[in-house]
Design an enzyme around this catalytic site. Structure first.
Site, PDB file in Angstrom:
ATOM      1  N   ARG A   1       0.854  -1.184   0.000  1.00 33.11           N
ATOM      2  CA  ARG A   1       0.000   0.000   0.000  1.00 33.11           C
ATOM      3  C   ARG A   1       0.896   1.241   0.000  1.00 33.11           C
ATOM      4  NH1 ARG A   1      -5.032   0.752   0.669  1.00 33.11           N
ATOM      5  NH2 ARG A   1      -5.424  -1.433   0.350  1.00 33.11           N
TER       6      ARG A   1
ATOM      7  N   HIS B   1      13.362  -2.728  -1.993  1.00 41.02           N
ATOM      8  CA  HIS B   1      12.818  -2.895  -3.339  1.00 41.02           C
ATOM      9  C   HIS B   1      13.700  -3.921  -4.058  1.00 41.02           C
ATOM     10  CE1 HIS B   1      10.767  -1.762  -7.009  1.00 41.02           C
ATOM     11  NE2 HIS B   1      11.943  -1.842  -7.607  1.00 41.02           N
TER      12      HIS B   1
HETATM   13  C1  GRF Z   1      10.412  -8.349  -1.480  1.00 41.49           C
HETATM   14  O1  GRF Z   1      10.848  -8.838  -2.711  1.00 41.49           O
HETATM   15  C2  GRF Z   1      10.673  -6.859  -1.386  1.00 41.49           C
HETATM   16  O2  GRF Z   1      11.766  -6.445  -2.139  1.00 41.49           O
HETATM   17  C3  GRF Z   1       9.400  -6.275  -1.934  1.00 41.49           C
HETATM   18  O3  GRF Z   1       8.385  -7.142  -1.524  1.00 41.49           O
HETATM   19  C4  GRF Z   1       8.903  -8.453  -1.327  1.00 41.49           C
HETATM   20  C5  GRF Z   1       8.482  -8.911   0.032  1.00 41.49           C
HETATM   21  O4  GRF Z   1       8.767 -10.255   0.257  1.00 41.49           O
HETATM   22  N1  GRF Z   1       9.230  -4.908  -1.479  1.00 41.49           N
HETATM   23  P1  GRF Z   1       8.532 -10.900   1.692  1.00 41.49           P
HETATM   24  O5  GRF Z   1       7.057 -10.686   2.042  1.00 41.49           O
HETATM   25  O6  GRF Z   1       9.430 -10.216   2.668  1.00 41.49           O
HETATM   26  O7  GRF Z   1       8.848 -12.345   1.528  1.00 41.49           O
END
Ligand code: GRF
Length: 199
Positions: free
Chosen positions: A90, A108
């Site tokens: 969000r 990211h």
């Molecule tokens: C990760 O790839 C992060 O870079 C992105 O969302 C994903 C989250 O993965 N912002 P998780 O829920 O921590 O396994």
């Protein structure tokens, strides 16, 4: 220092942060996990680790403003100093971000400023880059554009699929996110313009 982690999905980064805190690598309290998805696995991970959870589902609020007000109230109650976004799907409003100016981190899955947005891994893979990898950055009003704290390079192998590449990127995420959080906790990040310097 008190940390709140915001999640929407699997929560593997949350788990890496919990594990790093348990090992004493992150010297702060993970006080709260906030999610917009009741059934997400991240919430289960939080409960298993004995961390308080706060569910902020869109359907229970009349507006984004009300939803964020409820989250902010909870953050104040828990005396949260640092917000860590870990797969939180969000967008936060400028007003919310102002409340925690330079105290919100995000991870990211691409080397920013390339491949912003929700498909960072897929877009990089389809583009055919030879090197990609995750970025930890401060959150500012502009999406995926805040000062960069840490990045990690992941080589794209000839036989990689989007899935194997995603696994490799996630492995790096789990290393650099706890490291970036501990740098913040130690007060070792200094913002100079758009550079986040490590001192
Ligand atoms: C990760 O790839 C992060 O870079 C992105 O969302 C994903 C989250 O993965 N912002 P998780 O829920 O921590 O396994």
């Amino acid at each position: 220092m008190n940390i709140a982690v915001f999640c929407s999905g699997n929560g593997t980064n949350l788990q890496a942060i919990i594990d790093a805190q348990k090992k004493g690598f992150i010297k702060a309290d993970i006080r709260l996990v906030v999610s917009d998805m009741a059934e997400c696995f991240a919430m289960k991970r939080a409960e298993k680790a004995g961390i308080k959870t706060f569910l902020a589902e869109k359907k229970n609020f009349s507006s984004q403003k009300d939803l964020e007000a409820a989250i902010l109230k909870k953050l104040k109650e828990e005396k949260i100093d640092l917000i860590v976004l870990a797969g939180y799907m969000r967008l936060l409003s400028p007003d919310f971000i102002k409340e925690y100016k330079n105290k919100i981190l995000n991870i990211h899955p691409s080397l920013l400023p390339s491949f912003k947005g929700t498909r960072g891994i897929k877009d990089a893979f389809l583009y055919g880059v030879k090197i990609t990898g995750p970025t930890v950055h401060f959150v500012t009003e502009d999406m995926d554009a805040g000062p960069i704290i840490l990045q990690s390079a992941v080589a794209v192998m000839e036989d990689d699929t989007e899935e194997t590449l995603a696994e490799a990127i996630h492995r790096e995420e789990h290393k650099i996110y706890p490291r970036a959080i501990q740098l913040f906790v130690e007060g070792r990040l200094r913002l100079e313009g758009r550079r986040a310097r490590i001192i």
